[in-house]
Design a protein around this motif. Structure first.
Motif, short mmCIF file in Angstrom:
data_model
loop_
_atom_site.label_atom_id
_atom_site.label_comp_id
_atom_site.label_asym_id
_atom_site.label_seq_id
_atom_site.Cartn_x
_atom_site.Cartn_y
_atom_site.Cartn_z
N ALA A 78 0.84 -1.20 0.00
CA ALA A 78 0.00 0.00 0.00
C ALA A 78 0.87 1.24 0.00
CB ALA A 78 -0.91 0.00 1.22
N SER A 79 0.32 2.34 -0.48
CA SER A 79 1.03 3.61 -0.45
C SER A 79 0.88 4.23 0.94
CB SER A 79 0.47 4.57 -1.50
OG SER A 79 -0.87 4.93 -1.16
N THR A 80 1.76 5.16 1.27
CA THR A 80 1.65 5.84 2.56
C THR A 80 0.35 6.63 2.63
OG1 THR A 80 2.96 7.67 1.67
CG2 THR A 80 4.13 5.99 2.93
N ALA A 81 -0.10 7.17 1.49
CA ALA A 81 -1.36 7.92 1.47
C ALA A 81 -2.54 7.03 1.79
CB ALA A 81 -1.55 8.57 0.09
N ALA A 82 -2.48 5.77 1.34
CA ALA A 82 -3.58 4.84 1.61
C ALA A 82 -3.65 4.50 3.09
CB ALA A 82 -3.38 3.57 0.79
N VAL A 83 -2.51 4.48 3.76
CA VAL A 83 -2.48 4.19 5.19
C VAL A 83 -3.04 5.36 5.99
CG1 VAL A 83 -0.97 3.72 7.16
CG2 VAL A 83 -0.55 2.60 4.97
N MET A 84 -2.76 6.57 5.53
CA MET A 84 -3.29 7.76 6.21
C MET A 84 -4.69 8.05 5.69
SD MET A 84 0.08 10.22 6.55
CE MET A 84 0.47 10.26 4.81
N GLN A 85 -5.66 7.25 6.15
CA GLN A 85 -7.01 7.29 5.61
C GLN A 85 -7.82 8.48 6.09
OE1 GLN A 85 -9.08 3.57 5.85
NE2 GLN A 85 -7.28 2.38 5.28
N SER A 86 -7.46 9.05 7.20
CA SER A 86 -8.17 10.23 7.70
C SER A 86 -7.48 11.49 7.19
CB SER A 86 -8.20 10.24 9.23
OG SER A 86 -8.62 11.50 9.71
N ALA A 87 -8.26 12.51 6.87
CA ALA A 87 -7.69 13.77 6.42
C ALA A 87 -6.86 14.42 7.51
CB ALA A 87 -8.80 14.72 5.97
N ARG A 88 -7.06 14.02 8.75
CA ARG A 88 -6.33 14.60 9.87
C ARG A 88 -5.11 13.77 10.26
NH1 ARG A 88 -9.38 18.77 12.00
NH2 ARG A 88 -11.59 18.75 11.45
N ASP A 89 -4.86 12.66 9.58
CA ASP A 89 -3.65 11.89 9.82
C ASP A 89 -2.44 12.64 9.28
OD1 ASP A 89 -5.14 9.92 10.97
OD2 ASP A 89 -4.92 8.47 9.34
N GLU A 90 -1.32 12.51 9.94
CA GLU A 90 -0.11 13.20 9.50
C GLU A 90 1.11 12.31 9.75
OE1 GLU A 90 2.24 17.27 10.71
OE2 GLU A 90 0.04 17.33 10.54
N ALA A 91 2.00 12.27 8.75
CA ALA A 91 3.22 11.47 8.89
C ALA A 91 4.04 11.96 10.07
CB ALA A 91 4.04 11.55 7.61
N LEU A 92 4.78 11.06 10.68
CA LEU A 92 5.57 11.39 11.86
C LEU A 92 6.96 11.89 11.47
CD1 LEU A 92 3.35 9.39 12.96
CD2 LEU A 92 5.00 8.81 14.73
N SER A 93 7.55 12.66 12.35
CA SER A 93 8.96 12.98 12.23
C SER A 93 9.75 11.75 12.66
CB SER A 93 9.32 14.16 13.14
OG SER A 93 9.18 13.79 14.51
N LYS A 94 11.05 11.71 12.35
CA LYS A 94 11.86 10.57 12.77
C LYS A 94 11.88 10.45 14.29
CE LYS A 94 15.73 9.46 10.89
NZ LYS A 94 17.11 9.48 10.33
N ALA A 95 11.94 11.58 14.97
CA ALA A 95 11.97 11.56 16.44
C ALA A 95 10.67 10.98 16.99
CB ALA A 95 12.21 12.96 16.99
N ASP A 96 9.54 11.41 16.43
CA ASP A 96 8.25 10.88 16.89
C ASP A 96 8.12 9.40 16.54
OD1 ASP A 96 7.23 13.00 18.26
OD2 ASP A 96 5.88 13.68 16.68
N ALA A 97 8.64 9.01 15.37
CA ALA A 97 8.57 7.60 14.98
C ALA A 97 9.35 6.74 15.96
CB ALA A 97 9.10 7.41 13.56
N GLU A 98 10.52 7.20 16.38
CA GLU A 98 11.31 6.47 17.38
C GLU A 98 10.52 6.35 18.69
OE1 GLU A 98 14.23 4.97 17.37
OE2 GLU A 98 15.58 5.88 15.91
N THR A 99 9.88 7.45 19.09
CA THR A 99 9.07 7.42 20.31
C THR A 99 7.91 6.45 20.16
OG1 THR A 99 9.63 9.72 20.82
CG2 THR A 99 7.66 8.82 21.86
N ALA A 100 7.26 6.46 19.00
CA ALA A 100 6.12 5.57 18.75
C ALA A 100 6.55 4.11 18.81
CB ALA A 100 5.50 5.88 17.40
N LEU A 101 7.73 3.81 18.28
CA LEU A 101 8.24 2.44 18.32
C LEU A 101 8.49 1.98 19.75
CD1 LEU A 101 10.75 2.23 15.32
CD2 LEU A 101 8.41 1.39 15.44
N GLU A 102 9.04 2.88 20.56
CA GLU A 102 9.31 2.51 21.95
C GLU A 102 8.01 2.31 22.73
OE1 GLU A 102 11.06 1.54 25.55
OE2 GLU A 102 11.75 1.40 23.47
N ILE A 103 7.03 3.17 22.48
CA ILE A 103 5.72 2.99 23.13
C ILE A 103 5.11 1.66 22.70
CG2 ILE A 103 3.33 3.83 23.16
CD1 ILE A 103 4.46 6.67 23.04
#
Length: 306
Positions: free
Chosen positions: A267-292
């Motif tokens: 799937a494309s990244t756009a397809a994963v962000m199905q809500s208009a309010r979804d937003e891609a993460l920064s690398k720092a936030d992605a690291e935090t999300a992985l740890e959570i």
């Protein structure tokens, strides 16, 4: 102020929107005597109607939790609880019967094996190892999550749109996982599927090996870096395909809110962000999300004391 927010119960793709909502609501509540015009102005900043905004303000006042502000944002990341997308209700019933009959002295492996056997007799899909563990904990049983027999070092794609060098992409990751219990010791973002970033796992691996002399299973491409950093460790060489298969069967397809893939998502990244309010993460936030996600995975599925 964002740093104070506990976003552990919020889909990472909605972090940006939730942060914005919290900031606007706090700004609104800082007004001593807000008027209707103030309400409308703040609602407009979030693209909401006055009534929707007032409901968010009321929810924030009542709970002071970011997760209370998800209203109106379609939540596509939380696993489905339905029969189609989750666990067959009959499979849950069978698992609970097994837990009740075998009791607190049974290991998680024993419970899982017996539940799978009974589900097979009725031709239904069995619940996952993690689900069985969660059900056992729900019932107050003390379950042995099976001692580690080895450590798997594996690479995977995270179905988590992330902004990397100006492009939104699915990031790659490197994991250290206990086998067979699936406890994730560490997970980090990497620069690519072939990047040599094994060194980021070494402190965690060294600490775990001091506790138990476990062999490390890894693909040939990663063995060299591991041997240089941990020359005294024992190693099991495996093909990339076998490592991917072992990761999938041990950890599964999801950790917390994040889907894990052993091959690049189609799937494309756009397809994963199905809500208009979804937003891609920064690398720092992605690291935090992985740890959570790692902590959630270990706590809710595998670790009694986490």
């Amino acid at each position: 102020m964002n740093e104070c927010l506990d976003l552990a119960d919020v889909d990472p793709l909605k972090w940006a929107e939730i942060r914005k909502r919290v900031a606007v609501i706090r700004d609104y509540l800082a007004i001593p005597h807000p008027t209707g015009a103030d309400r409308d102005r703040h609602a407009a900043q979030l693209g909401l109607g006055p009534g929707q905004f007032y409901n968010l303000v009321r929810a924030w006042r009542a709970h002071r939790k970011p997760s209370a502000l998800i209203t109106g944002i379609r939540d596509v990341a939380r696993p489905s609880k339905s029969r189609r997308g989750g666990v067959d209700p009959r499979a849950r019933e069978i698992a609970r019967d097994v837990i009740s009959e075998l009791g607190r002295t049974a290991t998680l492996t024993t419970l899982t094996t017996e539940a799978k056997r009974r589900c097979a007799l009725e031709h239904i899909s069995p619940p996952s190892r993690g689900t069985i563990y969660a059900l056992a904990r729900e019932g107050g049983e003390s379950v042995d999550a099976s001692p580690a027999q080895s450590i798997l070092v594996a690479r995977a794609f995270m179905r988590l749109p992330t902004m990397i060098e100006g492009n939104v992409t699915f990031p790659t990751s490197l994991l250290a996982v206990e086998i067979p219990n699936g406890r994730i010791l560490r997970i980090v973002l990497t620069e690519g599927v072939n990047s040599d970033e094994v060194s980021r796992l070494v402190p965690t691996l060294r600490e775990r090996l001091l506790q138990a002399d476990l062999p490390i299973t890894a693909a040939e491409a990663d063995i060299g870096s591991l041997e240089q950093a941990l020359p005294d460790a024992r190693y099991n060489r495996a093909t990339s395909q076998n490592v991917a298969r072992l990761l999938a069967t041990t950890v599964g397809r999801r950790i917390g809110y994040i889907e894990l893939r052993t091959s690049h998502p189609t799937a494309s990244t756009a397809a994963v962000m199905q809500s208009a309010r979804d937003e891609a993460l920064s690398k720092a936030d992605a690291e935090t999300a992985l740890e959570i996600a790692r902590q959630h995975h270990n706590r809710s599925r595998l670790e009694p004391n986490a």
